[in-house]
Design an enzyme around this catalytic site. Structure first.
Site, PDB file in Angstrom:
ATOM      1  CD  GLU A  99      -2.688   1.218   0.404  1.00  0.00           C
ATOM      2  OE1 GLU A  99      -2.409   1.570  -0.680  1.00  0.00           O
ATOM      3  OE2 GLU A  99      -3.947   1.457   0.892  1.00  0.00           O
ATOM      4  CG  ASP A 100      -0.690   4.677  -1.941  1.00  0.00           C
ATOM      5  OD1 ASP A 100      -1.430   4.260  -0.951  1.00  0.00           O
ATOM      6  OD2 ASP A 100      -1.097   5.662  -2.754  1.00  0.00           O
ATOM      7  CG  ASP A 103      -5.672   9.348   5.626  1.00  0.00           C
ATOM      8  OD1 ASP A 103      -5.486   9.806   6.653  1.00  0.00           O
ATOM      9  OD2 ASP A 103      -6.373   9.885   4.681  1.00  0.00           O
ATOM     10  CG  PHE A 152      -3.193  17.533   0.405  1.00  0.00           C
ATOM     11  CD1 PHE A 152      -4.953  17.709   0.603  1.00  0.00           C
ATOM     12  CD2 PHE A 152      -3.333  16.921  -0.796  1.00  0.00           C
ATOM     13  CE1 PHE A 152      -5.817  17.080   0.019  1.00  0.00           C
ATOM     14  CE2 PHE A 152      -3.946  16.559  -1.699  1.00  0.00           C
ATOM     15  CZ  PHE A 152      -5.418  16.661  -1.443  1.00  0.00           C
ATOM     16  NE  ARG A 165      -2.853   8.097  -9.461  1.00  0.00           N
ATOM     17  CZ  ARG A 165      -3.576   7.881  -8.369  1.00  0.00           C
ATOM     18  NH1 ARG A 165      -3.021   7.250  -7.364  1.00  0.00           N
ATOM     19  NH2 ARG A 165      -5.070   7.617  -8.417  1.00  0.00           N
TER      20      ARG A 165
END
Ligand code: PRP
Length: 272
Positions: A99-100, A103, A152, A165
């Protein structure tokens, strides 16, 4: 103007990422020595990290992808659902989900439960980034690259409105670029909340008033919120309310069509 001009600060540099990916690759290779590992990439954000990570593994690996989408508008993670399933039967395999970013934890928590039910030999999670401050669902992340603050971030697979990306580092997006989108998605969420009766008119009006007072909203959003307040009228007065026409018009301005569901009238048994 380049993409880099939209970045306020580089949070994790290309060099830091590459060093960390090599370190994670060594740890994972040691932990799974003698085994074959199935890497599951979560579309779409994880693919950059996954493609670097797999080249740092010296054990045999297989690869598959899964797609999960959240219903929540904008950047808020809402309820999640499976949109693209694996091709591989994972029963009896050693599985590592890549997973990147973690959150709220809702995506991974859903994915882990879904995959566990398919009885893999083992199931672990590797995430490049973790924002622990944002966690809503407790989950165990077995391999974490970097813990980061609640900023962010974009780049190295992470997007904003599908852009950025391909930046080779993780950077913080300049605030003015995403603020407008966040406010617009909050307006939509509150309007929908009111229409779904999760929010009262008073709560909607209070939120609109506070947003107008506190935020530096765009001229278009300011006009929208002022119109909403004008149509709602004075709280407490007899004509405090929004008609269906008001709601349809307001939603139309946000590019949303208002659909009204009606239920057939069911007569009580024995009634005439
Ligand atoms: C991002 C990210 C994670 C998820 C984490 O995906 O890639 O999958 O959100 O959020 P959570 O812990 O709050 O559930 P996104 O929905 O933005 O899709 P993407 O991977 O295509 O960018």
């Amino acid at each position: 103007m380049t993409m880099q001009d939209d970045i306020a600060e580089i949070l994790v540099s290309e060099e830091q990422i590459q060093a960390k990916v090599a370190e994670l690759g060594r740890r994972i290779s040691e932990d799974y020595a003698g085994e074959e590992l199935l890497l599951i990439g979560l579309l779409r954000g994880a693919i950059v990290f996954l493609s670097d990570l797999m080249r740092n593994l010296d054990i045999p690996v297989r690869l598959d992808f899964i797609g999960i989408s959240s219903y929540g508008a904008g950047t808020e993670s809402g309820a999640v659902r499976l949109v693209m399933d694996l091709e591989t039967d994972i029963a009896g395999r050693h599985v590592l989900v890549v997973e990147d970013i973690v959150d709220t934890g809702k995506t991974l928590s859903y994915l882990i439960e879904t995959l566990k039910a398919r009885q893999p030999a083992s199931l672990r999670v590797c995430a490049l980034l973790d924002k622990p401050e944002r966690r809503q669902v407790p989950i165990v992340v077995d391999y974490v690259g970097f813990e980061i603050p609640d900023k962010f971030v974009v780049g190295y697979g992470l997007d904003f409105a599908e852009g950025y990306r391909n930046l080779p580092f993780v950077g913080v997006l300049k605030e003015h670029l995403y603020r407008e989108v966040l406010i617009r998605s909050a307006i939509l969420r509150h309007m929908n909340g009111y229409l779904e009766r999760e929010l009262s008119l008073q709560e909607l009006v209070d939120w609109a008033t506070t947003t107008l007072a506190e935020n530096d909203v765009s001229a278009e959003d300011e006009a929208f919120l002022q119109d909403l307040l004008a149509r709602a009228g004075e709280p407490g007065s007899a004509d405090f309310g929004l008609t269906l026409e008001d709601c349809a018009e307001l939603m139309g301005r946000l590019g949303q069509e208002l659909r009204v569901r009606t239920r057939p009238l069911v007569r009580a048994e024995g009634a005439g």
